[in-house]
Scaffold this motif. Structure first.
Motif, PDB file in Angstrom:
ATOM      1  N   GLY A  23       8.927  20.439  -7.390  1.00  0.00           N
ATOM      2  CA  GLY A  23       8.483  19.343  -8.247  1.00  0.00           C
ATOM      3  C   GLY A  23       9.438  18.160  -8.269  1.00  0.00           C
ATOM      4  N   ARG A  24      10.549  18.250  -7.544  1.00  0.00           N
ATOM      5  CA  ARG A  24      11.504  17.137  -7.529  1.00  0.00           C
ATOM      6  C   ARG A  24      10.883  15.876  -6.941  1.00  0.00           C
ATOM      7  NH1 ARG A  24      17.431  18.611  -5.589  1.00  0.00           N
ATOM      8  NH2 ARG A  24      17.802  16.583  -6.550  1.00  0.00           N
ATOM      9  N   SER A  25      10.030  16.028  -5.928  1.00  0.00           N
ATOM     10  CA  SER A  25       9.415  14.838  -5.333  1.00  0.00           C
ATOM     11  C   SER A  25       8.494  14.151  -6.335  1.00  0.00           C
ATOM     12  CB  SER A  25       8.672  15.184  -4.036  1.00  0.00           C
ATOM     13  OG  SER A  25       7.685  16.145  -4.260  1.00  0.00           O
ATOM     14  N   THR A  26       7.744  14.919  -7.102  1.00  0.00           N
ATOM     15  CA  THR A  26       6.856  14.338  -8.115  1.00  0.00           C
ATOM     16  C   THR A  26       7.664  13.649  -9.210  1.00  0.00           C
ATOM     17  OG1 THR A  26       5.177  16.006  -7.677  1.00  0.00           O
ATOM     18  CG2 THR A  26       5.024  14.840  -9.780  1.00  0.00           C
ATOM     19  N   ARG A  27       8.738  14.295  -9.663  1.00  0.00           N
ATOM     20  CA  ARG A  27       9.598  13.678 -10.684  1.00  0.00           C
ATOM     21  C   ARG A  27      10.240  12.402 -10.148  1.00  0.00           C
ATOM     22  NH1 ARG A  27      10.709  19.108 -11.373  1.00  0.00           N
ATOM     23  NH2 ARG A  27      12.756  18.987 -10.361  1.00  0.00           N
ATOM     24  N   ALA A  28      10.680  12.435  -8.889  1.00  0.00           N
ATOM     25  CA  ALA A  28      11.292  11.244  -8.292  1.00  0.00           C
ATOM     26  C   ALA A  28      10.269  10.120  -8.177  1.00  0.00           C
ATOM     27  CB  ALA A  28      11.881  11.575  -6.918  1.00  0.00           C
ATOM     28  N   ALA A  29       9.044  10.445  -7.785  1.00  0.00           N
ATOM     29  CA  ALA A  29       7.990   9.417  -7.675  1.00  0.00           C
ATOM     30  C   ALA A  29       7.698   8.804  -9.032  1.00  0.00           C
ATOM     31  CB  ALA A  29       6.728  10.023  -7.066  1.00  0.00           C
ATOM     32  N   THR A  30       7.665   9.627 -10.069  1.00  0.00           N
ATOM     33  CA  THR A  30       7.434   9.123 -11.424  1.00  0.00           C
ATOM     34  C   THR A  30       8.565   8.196 -11.854  1.00  0.00           C
ATOM     35  OG1 THR A  30       6.183  11.108 -11.990  1.00  0.00           O
ATOM     36  CG2 THR A  30       7.089   9.824 -13.828  1.00  0.00           C
ATOM     37  N   GLN A  31       9.800   8.593 -11.572  1.00  0.00           N
ATOM     38  CA  GLN A  31      10.952   7.771 -11.952  1.00  0.00           C
ATOM     39  C   GLN A  31      10.971   6.454 -11.184  1.00  0.00           C
ATOM     40  OE1 GLN A  31      14.767   9.603 -11.334  1.00  0.00           O
ATOM     41  NE2 GLN A  31      15.863   7.929 -12.320  1.00  0.00           N
ATOM     42  N   VAL A  32      10.732   6.498  -9.884  1.00  0.00           N
ATOM     43  CA  VAL A  32      10.725   5.294  -9.068  1.00  0.00           C
ATOM     44  C   VAL A  32       9.611   4.354  -9.525  1.00  0.00           C
ATOM     45  CG1 VAL A  32      10.249   4.447  -6.721  1.00  0.00           C
ATOM     46  CG2 VAL A  32      11.884   6.298  -7.075  1.00  0.00           C
ATOM     47  N   SER A  33       8.455   4.915  -9.827  1.00  0.00           N
ATOM     48  CA  SER A  33       7.330   4.096 -10.312  1.00  0.00           C
ATOM     49  C   SER A  33       7.677   3.418 -11.631  1.00  0.00           C
ATOM     50  CB  SER A  33       6.067   4.939 -10.456  1.00  0.00           C
ATOM     51  OG  SER A  33       5.612   5.359  -9.196  1.00  0.00           O
ATOM     52  N   ALA A  34       8.347   4.159 -12.521  1.00  0.00           N
ATOM     53  CA  ALA A  34       8.749   3.579 -13.811  1.00  0.00           C
ATOM     54  C   ALA A  34       9.766   2.462 -13.619  1.00  0.00           C
ATOM     55  CB  ALA A  34       9.317   4.677 -14.718  1.00  0.00           C
ATOM     56  N   GLN A  35      10.715   2.650 -12.709  1.00  0.00           N
ATOM     57  CA  GLN A  35      11.699   1.599 -12.433  1.00  0.00           C
ATOM     58  C   GLN A  35      11.017   0.363 -11.873  1.00  0.00           C
ATOM     59  OE1 GLN A  35      14.270   3.742  -9.756  1.00  0.00           O
ATOM     60  NE2 GLN A  35      15.673   4.348 -11.384  1.00  0.00           N
ATOM     61  N   ALA A  36      10.070   0.542 -10.964  1.00  0.00           N
ATOM     62  CA  ALA A  36       9.352  -0.588 -10.391  1.00  0.00           C
ATOM     63  C   ALA A  36       8.551  -1.322 -11.475  1.00  0.00           C
ATOM     64  CB  ALA A  36       8.445  -0.123  -9.258  1.00  0.00           C
ATOM     65  N   ALA A  37       7.888  -0.556 -12.351  1.00  0.00           N
ATOM     66  CA  ALA A  37       7.109  -1.178 -13.430  1.00  0.00           C
ATOM     67  C   ALA A  37       8.010  -1.948 -14.391  1.00  0.00           C
ATOM     68  CB  ALA A  37       6.308  -0.118 -14.174  1.00  0.00           C
ATOM     69  N   ALA A  38       9.181  -1.397 -14.698  1.00  0.00           N
ATOM     70  CA  ALA A  38      10.122  -2.093 -15.585  1.00  0.00           C
ATOM     71  C   ALA A  38      10.611  -3.391 -14.942  1.00  0.00           C
ATOM     72  CB  ALA A  38      11.296  -1.185 -15.924  1.00  0.00           C
ATOM     73  N   ALA A  39      10.871  -3.354 -13.648  1.00  0.00           N
ATOM     74  CA  ALA A  39      11.313  -4.569 -12.951  1.00  0.00           C
ATOM     75  C   ALA A  39      10.193  -5.620 -12.940  1.00  0.00           C
ATOM     76  CB  ALA A  39      11.738  -4.234 -11.523  1.00  0.00           C
ATOM     77  N   ALA A  40       8.958  -5.175 -12.755  1.00  0.00           N
ATOM     78  CA  ALA A  40       7.815  -6.113 -12.759  1.00  0.00           C
ATOM     79  C   ALA A  40       7.671  -6.778 -14.123  1.00  0.00           C
ATOM     80  CB  ALA A  40       6.535  -5.378 -12.371  1.00  0.00           C
ATOM     81  N   ALA A  41       7.982  -6.026 -15.159  1.00  0.00           N
ATOM     82  CA  ALA A  41       7.852  -6.577 -16.520  1.00  0.00           C
ATOM     83  C   ALA A  41       8.881  -7.662 -16.816  1.00  0.00           C
ATOM     84  CB  ALA A  41       7.988  -5.438 -17.535  1.00  0.00           C
ATOM     85  N   GLN A  42       9.931  -7.781 -15.977  1.00  0.00           N
ATOM     86  CA  GLN A  42      10.950  -8.815 -16.169  1.00  0.00           C
ATOM     87  C   GLN A  42      10.421 -10.214 -15.869  1.00  0.00           C
ATOM     88  OE1 GLN A  42      14.479  -8.182 -13.893  1.00  0.00           O
ATOM     89  NE2 GLN A  42      14.765  -6.095 -14.609  1.00  0.00           N
ATOM     90  N   SER A  43       9.336 -10.291 -15.116  1.00  0.00           N
ATOM     91  CA  SER A  43       8.877 -11.630 -14.691  1.00  0.00           C
ATOM     92  C   SER A  43       8.151 -12.364 -15.784  1.00  0.00           C
ATOM     93  CB  SER A  43       7.986 -11.517 -13.471  1.00  0.00           C
ATOM     94  OG  SER A  43       6.780 -10.857 -13.783  1.00  0.00           O
ATOM     95  N   ALA A  47       0.812  -1.223   0.000  1.00  0.00           N
ATOM     96  CA  ALA A  47       0.000   0.000   0.000  1.00  0.00           C
ATOM     97  C   ALA A  47       0.846   1.274   0.000  1.00  0.00           C
ATOM     98  CB  ALA A  47      -0.941  -0.001   1.195  1.00  0.00           C
ATOM     99  N   VAL A  48       2.071   1.226   0.512  1.00  0.00           N
ATOM    100  CA  VAL A  48       2.923   2.419   0.569  1.00  0.00           C
ATOM    101  C   VAL A  48       3.978   2.411  -0.539  1.00  0.00           C
ATOM    102  CG1 VAL A  48       2.563   2.737   3.043  1.00  0.00           C
ATOM    103  CG2 VAL A  48       4.524   1.402   2.234  1.00  0.00           C
ATOM    104  N   SER A  49       3.813   1.527  -1.498  1.00  0.00           N
ATOM    105  CA  SER A  49       4.794   1.318  -2.569  1.00  0.00           C
ATOM    106  C   SER A  49       4.241   1.808  -3.901  1.00  0.00           C
ATOM    107  CB  SER A  49       5.082  -0.185  -2.692  1.00  0.00           C
ATOM    108  OG  SER A  49       5.393  -0.742  -1.451  1.00  0.00           O
ATOM    109  N   PRO A  50       5.091   1.877  -4.934  1.00  0.00           N
ATOM    110  CA  PRO A  50       4.572   2.158  -6.279  1.00  0.00           C
ATOM    111  C   PRO A  50       3.524   1.103  -6.660  1.00  0.00           C
ATOM    112  CG  PRO A  50       6.971   2.256  -6.258  1.00  0.00           C
ATOM    113  CD  PRO A  50       6.553   1.724  -4.925  1.00  0.00           C
ATOM    114  N   THR A  51       2.611   1.461  -7.505  1.00  0.00           N
ATOM    115  CA  THR A  51       1.507   0.582  -7.916  1.00  0.00           C
ATOM    116  C   THR A  51       2.000  -0.778  -8.394  1.00  0.00           C
ATOM    117  OG1 THR A  51       0.225   2.530  -8.514  1.00  0.00           O
ATOM    118  CG2 THR A  51      -0.527   0.438  -9.402  1.00  0.00           C
ATOM    119  N   ALA A  52       3.105  -0.825  -9.110  1.00  0.00           N
ATOM    120  CA  ALA A  52       3.622  -2.092  -9.647  1.00  0.00           C
ATOM    121  C   ALA A  52       3.939  -3.094  -8.544  1.00  0.00           C
ATOM    122  CB  ALA A  52       4.859  -1.849 -10.500  1.00  0.00           C
ATOM    123  N   CYS A  53       4.219  -2.621  -7.344  1.00  0.00           N
ATOM    124  CA  CYS A  53       4.543  -3.519  -6.231  1.00  0.00           C
ATOM    125  C   CYS A  53       3.321  -4.322  -5.786  1.00  0.00           C
ATOM    126  CB  CYS A  53       5.111  -2.731  -5.056  1.00  0.00           C
ATOM    127  SG  CYS A  53       6.655  -1.885  -5.449  1.00  0.00           S
TER     128      CYS A  53
END
Length: 184
Positions: free
Chosen positions: A164-184, A38-44
């Motif tokens: 806006g750095r926090s929003t950009r960081a959240a977007t980047q972290v979410s994208a990294q998490a989604a890319a890692a999820a796509a590896q499975s 619940a406290v993680s990027p959506t991909a988690c």
């Protein structure tokens, strides 16, 4: 190959340390559910190995040299309890989410974290199918200088939000998490 229950518990944390998709396929059940997502990027929140790989990417994006030192493991046929220390250095933004949206961004501090957690893992068909945890997040936030709030740390967090750095960081972290999820 049948894997010992305590090794399944240790395996989950090796996945979090390394992001190893092959190990995730071996250890994580396709119906895996992480109550703590619940406290993680959506991909988690994705079921199966994808969610664990996304969680690994999320945590490793914030903490370099991430390691989980296992202090004890107890298991039975249906569950594994793992007591451990989460350790690493805070070298990337630590982003917490609420309902899939940015909740809090802690800019990198370079500080070490080292705190205890207890994880309860449900087992099904020789794999980990559920996860829930009791973590000492207050100690971690104290180690990062966030709690109790220190003026310098709060100013950095406010500055990140206003620029806006926090929003950009959240977007980047979410994208990294989604890319890692796509590896499975």
């Amino acid at each position: 190959m049948a894997v010992d229950a305590s090794e399944l518990g240790r395996g989950i944390f090796r996945i979090l340390e390394t992001g190893d998709p092959a190990l995730a396929a071996e250890v994580v059940h396709e119906d895996f559910h992480n109550r703590e997502a619940a406290v993680s990027p959506t991909a988690c929140s994705a079921p199966g190995p994808a969610g664990v790989l996304a969680s690994s990417a999320w945590m490793r994006s914030a903490f370099s040299d991430l390691r989980f030192t296992v202090l004890g493991v107890v298991s039975d046929r249906d569950q594994v309890w793992v007591r451990l220390r989460m350790q690493g250095r805070h070298t990337g933004p630590f982003i917490r989410f609420r309902d899939g949206a940015l909740d809090q961004a802690v800019p990198p501090t370079g500080r070490e974290i080292d705190f205890e957690q207890i994880h309860v893992l449900g087992l099904l068909d020789g794999k980990v199918v559920t996860h829930e945890a009791v973590r000492d997040d207050i100690t971690m936030l104290g180690q990062l200088g966030v709690f109790p709030p220190a003026p310098a740390g709060m100013l950095r967090m406010i500055s990140w939000r206003l620029t806006g750095r926090s929003t950009r960081a959240a977007t980047q972290v979410s994208a990294q998490a989604a890319a890692a999820a796509a590896q499975s």
